[in-house]
Scaffold this active site. Structure first.
Site, PDB file in Angstrom:
ATOM      1  CD  GLU A 259      -2.526  18.834   6.333  1.00 56.54           C
ATOM      2  OE1 GLU A 259      -2.334  17.635   6.599  1.00 56.54           O
ATOM      3  OE2 GLU A 259      -3.082  19.629   7.093  1.00 56.54           O
TER       4      GLU A 259
ATOM      5  CE  LYS B 168      -3.989   9.122   2.196  1.00 55.87           C
ATOM      6  NZ  LYS B 168      -3.190   7.977   2.597  1.00 55.87           N
TER       7      LYS B 168
ATOM      8  CG  ASP C   1       2.737   5.243   1.900  1.00 55.03           C
ATOM      9  OD1 ASP C   1       1.838   4.799   2.638  1.00 55.03           O
ATOM     10  OD2 ASP C   1       3.208   4.611   0.941  1.00 55.03           O
TER      11      ASP C   1
ATOM     12  CE1 TYR D 264      -3.065  12.769  10.244  1.00 58.01           C
ATOM     13  CE2 TYR D 264      -0.872  12.514   9.312  1.00 58.01           C
ATOM     14  CZ  TYR D 264      -2.043  11.960   9.800  1.00 58.01           C
ATOM     15  OH  TYR D 264      -2.178  10.604   9.847  1.00 58.01           O
TER      16      TYR D 264
ATOM     17  CE  LYS E  67      -3.715   6.801  -2.071  1.00 59.13           C
ATOM     18  NZ  LYS E  67      -4.477   5.732  -1.494  1.00 59.13           N
TER      19      LYS E  67
ATOM     20  CB  CYS F  78      26.792 -20.529  -4.133  1.00 59.52           C
ATOM     21  SG  CYS F  78      27.375 -18.912  -4.639  1.00 59.52           S
TER      22      CYS F  78
ATOM     23  CB  CYS G 167      31.701 -20.122  -5.188  1.00 62.99           C
ATOM     24  SG  CYS G 167      30.753 -20.565  -3.724  1.00 62.99           S
TER      25      CYS G 167
ATOM     26  CB  CYS H 118      26.794 -18.929  -0.774  1.00 63.08           C
ATOM     27  SG  CYS H 118      28.466 -19.485  -1.110  1.00 63.08           S
TER      28      CYS H 118
ATOM     29  CB  CYS I  69      31.543 -17.370  -2.175  1.00 62.96           C
ATOM     30  SG  CYS I  69      30.281 -16.750  -3.306  1.00 62.96           S
TER      31      CYS I  69
HETATM   32  S1  IVH Z   1      -5.916  13.709   8.111  1.00 59.76           S
HETATM   33  C1  IVH Z   1     -10.036  12.693   9.860  1.00 59.76           C
HETATM   34  N1  IVH Z   1      -3.645  14.352   6.972  1.00 59.76           N
HETATM   35  O1  IVH Z   1      -3.995   8.943   5.580  1.00 59.76           O
HETATM   36  C2  IVH Z   1      -8.814  12.991   9.100  1.00 59.76           C
HETATM   37  N2  IVH Z   1      -4.186  12.051   7.151  1.00 59.76           N
HETATM   38  O2  IVH Z   1      -6.369   7.658   4.280  1.00 59.76           O
HETATM   39  C3  IVH Z   1      -7.624  12.321   9.609  1.00 59.76           C
HETATM   40  N3  IVH Z   1      -2.437  10.549   6.319  1.00 59.76           N
HETATM   41  O3  IVH Z   1      -5.553   7.616   8.416  1.00 59.76           O
HETATM   42  C4  IVH Z   1      -6.532  12.186   8.651  1.00 59.76           C
HETATM   43  N4  IVH Z   1      -1.026  12.112   5.704  1.00 59.76           N
HETATM   44  O4  IVH Z   1      -2.984   7.805   8.423  1.00 59.76           O
HETATM   45  C5  IVH Z   1      -4.469  13.341   7.333  1.00 59.76           C
HETATM   46  N5  IVH Z   1      -1.647  15.077   6.034  1.00 59.76           N
HETATM   47  C6  IVH Z   1      -2.457  14.083   6.400  1.00 59.76           C
HETATM   48  C7  IVH Z   1      -2.111  12.725   6.207  1.00 59.76           C
HETATM   49  C8  IVH Z   1      -3.017  11.733   6.595  1.00 59.76           C
HETATM   50  C9  IVH Z   1      -1.238  10.808   5.787  1.00 59.76           C
HETATM   51  C10 IVH Z   1      -2.998   9.180   6.513  1.00 59.76           C
HETATM   52  C11 IVH Z   1      -3.626   8.937   7.855  1.00 59.76           C
HETATM   53  C12 IVH Z   1      -5.045   8.597   7.569  1.00 59.76           C
HETATM   54  C13 IVH Z   1      -4.977   8.138   6.151  1.00 59.76           C
HETATM   55  C14 IVH Z   1      -6.299   8.349   5.471  1.00 59.76           C
END
Ligand code: IVH
Length: 677
Positions: free
Chosen positions: A115, A117, A119, A227, A315, A409, A412, A427, A432
């Site tokens: 999946e 990740k 942010d 998720y 990551k 400024c 101006c 400003c 300006c």
């Molecule tokens: S699973 C026990 N799936 O990443 C497992 N986490 O560094 C629970 N996050 O705290 C997390 N995308 O806030 C999971 N597809 C994804 C995610 C995800 C982002 C975040 C989440 C978690 C952190 C872990």
């Protein structure tokens, strides 16, 4: 409609609306037009208004409700929300899989789910018998903040699960986030309001979800992907992938890029693929999460104190580089904000060459203690502008000096000041060039000088083509000037010149408001006009005098005083006035709405909105377009919009159309009697 019939129709409408919400927000495949949807919504709202005791908390109309809170309550997670271990290299993934194999002590083929990740920030939802009862942030993993009222404003989150057979308990975890474009929009708004911008979409999402006033969260287009399960009772699934499909069928959004893979090569391919498309996704991701698919195997593997053994976050390579700051320049935004910008040795960060980054404001410069000549770590987050994240102080030259934004400024030369409660330095120059477009648009606006036909496009062109270099130039425009604009015909040009002529005769308060002095809205402009009567008195007003006017606080007084202590501004104001502006006698408008602000919502049955607006103005009131906490009255017609809910939440006085008409009539009668006596 009788109550029984209404009850039936209300239930039916809610089901239909939930279905269309699901298609629109979760599936991205709407089946009806926005206006068809609005009609269904309006019908539901109107029935609920007629029968308020039939309103339930899971109704689609109840997304924004309740008053701002003083602080968040906390709520303990039934199962702690632990986080994931991080992997950075391919070898870390080999280790992860070998560890699993060693742990189970037998040979097995393992299916994984991979999946993106996301942010954002983690959120847990609790559904009891299909109804959303709580939304809780991760907090310290054991206890989080109860953000239920805010969560309810997020349109992608169902208030009721879309199933006739919901599990008795479903706790589900996911990530709340803001799209890259929503992030940029919010930062523009922050800048306009003199507030500090958010450094990245994640901070903006956190700031939006953790608002004590749900009506603010409602304005932020937050979204969420789910998720992971929390505590669950009554759900029959044996794999993680099945779990995701199941919650998706309930109306909870899952990420469309989620898939199952069978071996490590597929994991690496997926990681490479997501890393390649990362920039083109509408939201930020910072890696791939790899999870064992079988729930039984997950259970067997269990977790350490920190993280599960069955999942890992792989990551992406950090998009950072070290470079040297050659200069810090100051740019002036369209609303007059002075922004420090770092100019550095061009450097390649993950395939993109960058050479400048905003430093946002003086507070941020001070926090980083960034100076010209410093070596810094620069980070690029997606297509979001690069950021200076750290200064390498050990490489700093001893001769370096701290950077301070100027108090003038750079465009101006006018005074630049910081108002209390704001981080931005602005400003104050009316002419300006950096702000001219916005100043002119404001000057021409309907509530200001009301120069009809001077919309944003015309104003932009007049400035871009350098036909208008100062506000007063508007009053000296000729047919020849206007013909230089795109798609300008004789008739349109004549109309524009006529509107300019007409606008010259105006009220003093409109002129004051049109000058665009920071914090001087229509209400303050009216007070200033009443108090000072003419421009010379206003120009010469002392800060103390300004402060003594009711409702003009020290910050507003300072802003007005600073504006008129700028010689260039006085000259500009006089130039505008000498273009032939005459003030109509300041009619002393008094009446029920004197000094009060009013917003209309819904359709008025007895008169058009324009007429109602004039009536309010005749009685000294000001008609606004949005509901804020300082609003005095909301007047409600038929099929009111969401403004009614917002106003109720803010405890604003609400008048029905009949009450409004009665008030106006009573005031008019009083005036007639007054005259007879
Ligand atoms: S699973 C026990 N799936 O990443 C497992 N986490 O560094 C629970 N996050 O705290 C997390 N995308 O806030 C999971 N597809 C994804 C995610 C995800 C982002 C975040 C989440 C978690 C952190 C872990």
């Amino acid at each position: 409609m009788d109550k029984d019939r209404a009850r039936e129709r209300i239930e039916e409408l809610r089901t239909i609306i939930r279905y269309h919400d699901y298609l629109y927000y979760v599936k991205n495949q709407p089946e009806i037009t926005d206006s068809e949807y609005d009609k269904l919504f309006a019908e539901l709202r109107s029935l609920e208004n007629q029968f308020p005791d039939l309103i339930t908390s899971d109704s689609p109309t109840q997304r924004v409700s309740g008053e701002p809170q003083k602080e968040f309550k906390t709520r303990q997670h039934t199962i702690p929300m632990i986080s994931l271990d991080n992997a950075f290299e391919e070898s870390d993934i080999f280790d992860f899989i070998n560890r699993i194999k060693r742990f189970v002590k037998r040979h097995i083929d393992i299916d994984f789910v991979v999946e993106p990740k996301i942010d954002g920030l983690a959120l847990e939802l609790v559904y009891e018998n299909g109804l959303l009862v709580a939304g809780v942030t991760r907090g310290d993993g054991i206890t989080g903040e109860d953000v239920t009222a805010n969560v309810k404003t997020i349109k992608t989150i169902p208030l009721k699960l879309m199933t006739d057979d919901p599990p008795p308990l479903l706790e589900v975890r996911g990530e709340v986030f803001l799209s890259k474009s929503a992030f940029q929009m919010i930062n523009e708004q922050q800048e306009e309001q003199g507030k500090p911008p958010f450094a990245n979409p994640r901070n903006a999402a956190a700031g939006s979800l953790r608002q004590l006033d749900p009506s603010i969260t409602a304005k932020r287009p937050l979204s969420a992907f789910f998720y992971a399960p929390g505590m669950i009772r009554g759900l029959n699934v044996s794999t993680h992938f099945e779990f995701l499909q199941k919650i998706n069928s309930y109306g909870l959004k899952i990420n469309p890029l989620v898939k199952t893979v069978k071996d490590i090569t597929e994991i690496f391919n997926y990681h490479r693929y997501l890393s390649d498309i990362r920039d083109s996704l509408p939201y930020e991701i910072d890696g791939v999460v790899i999870k064992v698919n079988s729930l039984e195997l997950q259970k067997e593997l269990g977790e350490t104190a920190r993280s599960p053994r069955w999942a890992i976050a792989y990551k992406f390579k950090p998009r950072q580089a070290v470079t040297k700051i050659n200069d810090i320049i100051v740019s002036v935004g369209r609303t007059g904000t002075l922004t420090p910008v770092a100019i550095f040795e061009p450097v390649d960060i993950a395939g993109v060459t960058v050479s400048r980054a905003t430093l946002h404001n003086q507070d941020e410069v001070d926090r980083l203690d960034v100076r010209v000549g410093d070596y810094v770590v620069v980070e690029r987050a997606g297509d979001v502008i690069p950021e200076v994240v750290k200064v390498l102080k050990e490489k700093r030259a001893i001769t370096s000096t701290p950077f301070k934004l100027p108090d003038k400024c750079p465009i101006c030369g006018s005074k630049a000041i910081k108002y209390e409660g704001e981080v931005a330095i602005r400003c104050t120059g009316i002419d300006c060039p950096a702000q001219l477009k916005e100043r002119i648009k404001h000057f021409c606006k309907k509530d200001a000088m009301d120069i009809e036909g001077f919309g944003d496009k015309i104003c932009d062109q007049l400035v871009e083509k350098k036909i208008v270099k100062g506000i007063e130039d508007i009053f000296y425009l000729t047919m020849g000037d206007l013909f230089k604009l795109e798609r300008m015909g004789k008739k349109l040009a004549e109309n524009l010149l006529n509107s300019i002529e007409k606008a010259k005769k105006t009220e003093f308060y409109r002129f004051i408001y049109a000058l665009g002095i920071r914090f001087v809205g229509e209400v303050t402009a009216k007070k200033l006009a009443e108090t000072f009567k003419n421009i010379d008195n206003l120009i010469n007003a002392k800060e103390e005098e300004l402060k003594s006017i009711p409702d003009v606080g020290p910050v507003v007084a300072k802003s007005i005083f600073t504006f008129f202590s700028e010689e260039k501004n006085i000259t500009a104001v006089k130039k505008i006035l000498s273009a032939g502006i005459v003030f109509k006698e300041n009619e002393k408008v008094a009446g029920f709405f004197s000094g009060k602000s009013v917003v209309f919502t819904g359709t008025l049955s007895s008169m058009p909105r324009g007429e109602a607006k004039k009536l309010v103005e005749k009685q000294g009131g000001i008609v606004k377009s949005s509901v804020t906490k300082d609003l005095d009255y909301l007047i409600v017609g038929e099929e009111p919009g969401s403004k009614l809910d917002v106003a109720k939440g803010l405890n604003i006085k609400i008048l029905s159309e009949e009450e409004f008409i009665k008030l106006i009539k009573k005031e008019e009668e009083n005036k007639v009697t007054g005259r007879l006596l």
